[in-house]
Motif scaffolding. Structure first.
Motif, PDB file in Angstrom:
ATOM      1  N   LEU A  44      47.190  36.126  29.279  1.00  0.00           N
ATOM      2  CA  LEU A  44      46.073  37.062  29.351  1.00  0.00           C
ATOM      3  C   LEU A  44      45.363  36.948  30.697  1.00  0.00           C
ATOM      4  N   ALA A  45      45.125  35.719  31.134  1.00  0.00           N
ATOM      5  CA  ALA A  45      44.470  35.507  32.425  1.00  0.00           C
ATOM      6  C   ALA A  45      45.315  36.073  33.561  1.00  0.00           C
ATOM      7  N   LEU A  46      46.632  35.914  33.459  1.00  0.00           N
ATOM      8  CA  LEU A  46      47.527  36.429  34.495  1.00  0.00           C
ATOM      9  C   LEU A  46      47.497  37.957  34.513  1.00  0.00           C
ATOM     10  N   ILE A  47      47.514  38.579  33.347  1.00  0.00           N
ATOM     11  CA  ILE A  47      47.434  40.045  33.268  1.00  0.00           C
ATOM     12  C   ILE A  47      46.156  40.531  33.940  1.00  0.00           C
ATOM     13  N   GLU A  48      45.043  39.909  33.603  1.00  0.00           N
ATOM     14  CA  GLU A  48      43.763  40.327  34.177  1.00  0.00           C
ATOM     15  C   GLU A  48      43.727  40.111  35.685  1.00  0.00           C
ATOM     16  N   ALA A  49      44.212  38.954  36.134  1.00  0.00           N
ATOM     17  CA  ALA A  49      44.186  38.649  37.563  1.00  0.00           C
ATOM     18  C   ALA A  49      45.109  39.585  38.345  1.00  0.00           C
ATOM     19  N   LEU A  50      46.316  39.797  37.833  1.00  0.00           N
ATOM     20  CA  LEU A  50      47.249  40.667  38.547  1.00  0.00           C
ATOM     21  C   LEU A  50      46.812  42.125  38.506  1.00  0.00           C
ATOM     22  N   ALA A  51      46.219  42.554  37.406  1.00  0.00           N
ATOM     23  CA  ALA A  51      45.704  43.927  37.342  1.00  0.00           C
ATOM     24  C   ALA A  51      44.633  44.130  38.411  1.00  0.00           C
ATOM     25  N   ALA A  52      43.734  43.177  38.545  1.00  0.00           N
ATOM     26  CA  ALA A  52      42.683  43.275  39.566  1.00  0.00           C
ATOM     27  C   ALA A  52      43.289  43.237  40.968  1.00  0.00           C
ATOM     28  N   PHE A  53      44.265  42.368  41.178  1.00  0.00           N
ATOM     29  CA  PHE A  53      44.923  42.245  42.477  1.00  0.00           C
ATOM     30  C   PHE A  53      45.644  43.550  42.832  1.00  0.00           C
ATOM     31  N   ASN A  54      46.396  44.092  41.870  1.00  0.00           N
ATOM     32  CA  ASN A  54      47.126  45.340  42.107  1.00  0.00           C
ATOM     33  C   ASN A  54      46.173  46.494  42.382  1.00  0.00           C
ATOM     34  N   GLU A  55      45.088  46.552  41.637  1.00  0.00           N
ATOM     35  CA  GLU A  55      44.101  47.603  41.854  1.00  0.00           C
ATOM     36  C   GLU A  55      43.489  47.491  43.249  1.00  0.00           C
ATOM     37  N   ALA A  56      43.163  46.264  43.650  1.00  0.00           N
ATOM     38  CA  ALA A  56      42.582  46.060  44.982  1.00  0.00           C
ATOM     39  C   ALA A  56      43.562  46.467  46.076  1.00  0.00           C
ATOM     40  N   GLY A  57      44.862  46.304  45.801  1.00  0.00           N
ATOM     41  CA  GLY A  57      45.884  46.658  46.776  1.00  0.00           C
ATOM     42  C   GLY A  57      46.381  48.091  46.662  1.00  0.00           C
TER      43      GLY A  57
END
Length: 178
Positions: A137-150
């Motif tokens: 869950l933490a990875l999904i949230e972190a990667l979603a934020a990272f992908n959105e920022a990129g």
């Protein structure tokens, strides 16, 4: 602009996050390289990128393909020639403008993209399975934020009609020097 508050236990160390992302990037590049291992005698990584773009976009003009891959048209033409020689792509006349040529995948090209993508997905799934549900869950949230920022769109679900196998954004406008 209001200052964001750092939650308790969170890190605001940009360098530590950058190092973690670089390490993950190294892992993902290794997974990508291994997924291409079975076809590496026929296809280079840049050529595979071209196959993926053709897979997601369908029949495409050379100039558009070069633009999407951010390479010169002459470079794209050499890549296309190699893919045609390998039986992975072919040319056809544009039915709307007979002076134009469209590039498209052959059945073997589609199968190559599907096979490489399936190997990549299986290896990533095996890594993810080693995580606890909380870590996932933490990875999904972190990667979603990272992908959105990129500015990267979310990869499709496994059975989506339109695969986006490598996850790069092919429709994002590219900044060009004037």
């Amino acid at each position: 602009m209001p200052e964001r508050e750092t939650p308790p236990g969170a890190t605001d160390d940009v360098d530590a996050v950058t190092r973690a992302v670089l390490t993950a990037s190294r892992l993902l590049v290794a997974v990508s390289a291994r997924s291409l291992a079975e076809v590496e005698e026929r296809v280079t990584l840049p050529q595979f990128r071209m196959l993926v773009v053709l897979s997601t976009r369908g029949a495409t003009k050379l100039v558009a393909l070069a633009d999407l891959l951010q390479v010169a048209p002459s470079t794209a033409m050499r890549m296309v020639d190699r893919l045609i020689a390998a039986g992975l792509a072919d040319r056809k006349a544009n039915p709307d403008n007979r002076r134009e040529t469209l590039l498209q995948l052959t059945e073997e090209g589609r199968r190559t993209v599907a096979d490489v993508t399936a190997r990549r997905r299986a290896e990533i799934a095996a890594i993810v399975e080693r995580l606890t549900p909380t870590q996932r869950l933490a990875l999904i949230e972190a990667l979603a934020a990272f992908n959105e920022a990129g500015g990267e769109p979310l990869a499709p679900v496994l059975d989506a009609a339109e695969p986006h196998p490598l996850g790069w954004a092919v429709d994002v406008p590219v900044a060009r020097d004037a």
